[in-house]
Design a protein around this motif. Structure first.
Motif, PDB file in Angstrom:
ATOM      1  N   TYR A  83       2.066   3.370  -9.278  1.00 29.05           N
ATOM      2  CA  TYR A  83       3.450   3.355  -8.803  1.00 29.05           C
ATOM      3  C   TYR A  83       4.264   2.258  -9.476  1.00 29.05           C
ATOM      4  O   TYR A  83       5.447   2.434  -9.786  1.00 29.05           O
ATOM      5  N   ASP A 117      12.611   4.644   1.211  1.00 28.50           N
ATOM      6  CA  ASP A 117      11.184   4.869   1.023  1.00 28.50           C
ATOM      7  C   ASP A 117      10.454   4.756   2.352  1.00 28.50           C
ATOM      8  O   ASP A 117      11.044   4.518   3.393  1.00 28.50           O
ATOM      9  N   THR A 153      11.587  -4.387  -3.601  1.00 25.59           N
ATOM     10  CA  THR A 153      10.748  -3.696  -4.592  1.00 25.59           C
ATOM     11  C   THR A 153       9.301  -4.178  -4.548  1.00 25.59           C
ATOM     12  O   THR A 153       8.356  -3.384  -4.681  1.00 25.59           O
ATOM     13  N   ASP A 184       8.189   2.942 -10.776  1.00 26.41           N
ATOM     14  CA  ASP A 184       9.141   2.700  -9.680  1.00 26.41           C
ATOM     15  C   ASP A 184      10.567   2.539 -10.201  1.00 26.41           C
ATOM     16  O   ASP A 184      11.531   2.975  -9.556  1.00 26.41           O
ATOM     17  N   ILE A 189       6.048  -1.730  -4.097  1.00 26.68           N
ATOM     18  CA  ILE A 189       5.013  -1.556  -5.131  1.00 26.68           C
ATOM     19  C   ILE A 189       3.644  -1.925  -4.585  1.00 26.68           C
ATOM     20  O   ILE A 189       2.660  -1.188  -4.769  1.00 26.68           O
TER      21      ILE A 189
END
Length: 428
Positions: A149, A163, A174, A153, A178
């Motif tokens: 990922y 998400d 982020t 991303d 991740i």
């Protein structure tokens, strides 16, 4: 039709060195099963419906036969994959051979129970194929997508999208996204071998039950038939030997005994001394005939075997052997099955007879004992050898007799000796 039970073996993943290979095999099996399963499901269901619907005009019989042949193709593909998934070979059933004219050969699948089992498998496998395909694709997608990922991303649009972690109320940006998705991917990768293995084995078990269980039954029937034939052959050989031995031994003595008694009867009046000599010779012949009959009776089954058991009769055999015998018997207190005791007795009796006639040995050792669920009989001599499994002779008859009780006879006879005869048979 033979029935079987869906028994799920352990779905534990194999050792680490083979785990990846097994996962790839199971995954390929699960992924390939769906398109193959859909194809043959459509063919078989359509063919059965069309065949049954048109059977009244006879065309349906040909349609049904061709449908069963298509199902046989599906079954052949499945059997080819089962050993890789189950980790062991699977038996293959014997289909009815096509005999007679063209029409009869065409309709042979309709008379073959295995062909109908093939068609049943083609219908029932589709739900399991869908399950296996879905589980395999899901776990591979989560594992690969989660682990990688962080590499993609950045390519996802962020505005207007929420998400998983944002939906759960976490706002870590982020980095959290991740790390979270990578952990989920690692968890899916850890569970993947077990999940894929489980659905692959579940589907393979259906194939094993429907496509190979009848083959196992056929193999067992064949084994029993061969055992029966071996028993019949062994008894036939034993009867021929007994008839020959009686003809060559006691019968000749008894014929001569009758002639001597008739001669003695004629001599009583005119030559009593000659009559007494003839009667003395007749007595010797009678004793010799009696000894030979006793020896032949031991080749059938001595009464001491039924009365006192295997150990006692082997001790008697060893005592009568012209070659000195070292006997070692280790048996439980309870009696063995009568067929086992009789077979073990005949093995030792025939082996000792061969040692006395052919080996030129100075000593012979006999060992009888239980090894697990097997009775092991070993006869070894220090002679020059000569024991061979020749059809129609004693050892070949013993091999047939052992085969009839699921036993095995092995003869080790190197050049110059010694000869080692080993018989193994189930004792219960």
């Amino acid at each position: 039709m033979t029935t079987d039970t869906l028994v799920m073996p352990s779905v534990t993943a194999p050792p680490h060195s083979h785990r990846l290979r097994q996962v790839l095999h199971d995954s390929g099996y699960a992924l390939l099963s769906l398109p193959v399963g859909v194809l043959f499901f459509v063919v078989v269901v359509t063919g059965l419906a069309a065949g049954i619907g048109t059977v009244v005009i006879w065309v349906g019989l040909a349609v049904l036969a061709l449908t069963l042949l298509a199902a046989r193709g599906s079954a052949t593909l499945e059997r080819a994959q089962l050993p890789t998934v189950l980790g062991r070979p699977v038996p293959r059933p014997a289909y009815l051979p096509g005999e007679g004219g063209p029409v009869r050969r065409l309709l042979t699948p309709l008379r073959d129970p295995q062909s109908w089992l093939d068609a049943l498998h083609a219908v029932l496998r589709l739900p399991l194929a869908v399950l296996a395909f879905s589980v395999t694709v899901t776990f591979w997608a989560i594992a690969l997508g989660g682990i990688t990922y962080g590499l993609w991303d950045w390519a996802l649009p962020q505005e207007g999208n929420e998400d998983l972690f944002e939906l759960l109320g976490f706002d870590g940006g982020t980095s959290l996204r991740i790390v979270g998705y990578t952990l989920i991917g690692l968890l899916a990768a850890a569970v993947l071998p077990f999940a894929v293995r489980a659905v692959a084995v579940l589907q393979a078990q259906l194939g094993r039950v429907l496509l190979t269980s009848r083959a196992a039954t056929q193999a067992e029937l064949g084994r029993l038939s061969r055992g029966r034939d071996a028993a019949v052959a062994a008894e036939a050989v034993a009867l021929r030997r007994l008839e020959r031995d009686i003809h060559d031994g006691p019968q000749q003595h008894l014929v001569r005994l009758g002639m001597d008694l008739s001669r003695a009867q004629r001599q009583l009046d005119r030559d009593p001394s000659a009559a007494r000599t003839t009667l003395a010779g007749a007595g010797v012949l009678a004793r010799e005939a009696l000894e030979e009959l006793r020896a032949l009776s031991r080749g059938i089954a001595p009464p001491v075997l039924a009365d006192r058991g295997l150990a006692a009769v082997l001790a008697a055999l060893a005592a009568r052997s012209p070659v000195p015998v070292e006997l070692a018997v280790d048996l439980p207190g309870e009696r063995l099955a009568p067929a086992t005791e009789n077979t073990a007795y005949f093995v030792v009796s025939e082996a000792l007879a061969n040692v006395a006639k052919h080996s030129g040995a100075d000593v012979c050792r006999v060992e009888v004992g239980l090894v697990g669920d097997v009775l092991r009989v070993v006869v070894e001599d220090d002679g020059t050898g000569g024991a061979v499994l020749v059809p129609g002779h004693g050892l070949a008859g013993l091999a047939d007799r052992l085969r009839a009780v699921d036993g095995v006879l092995t003869v080790d006879n190197p050049r110059g000796g010694p000869t080692r005869t080993v018989a193994e048979l189930p004792w219960a």
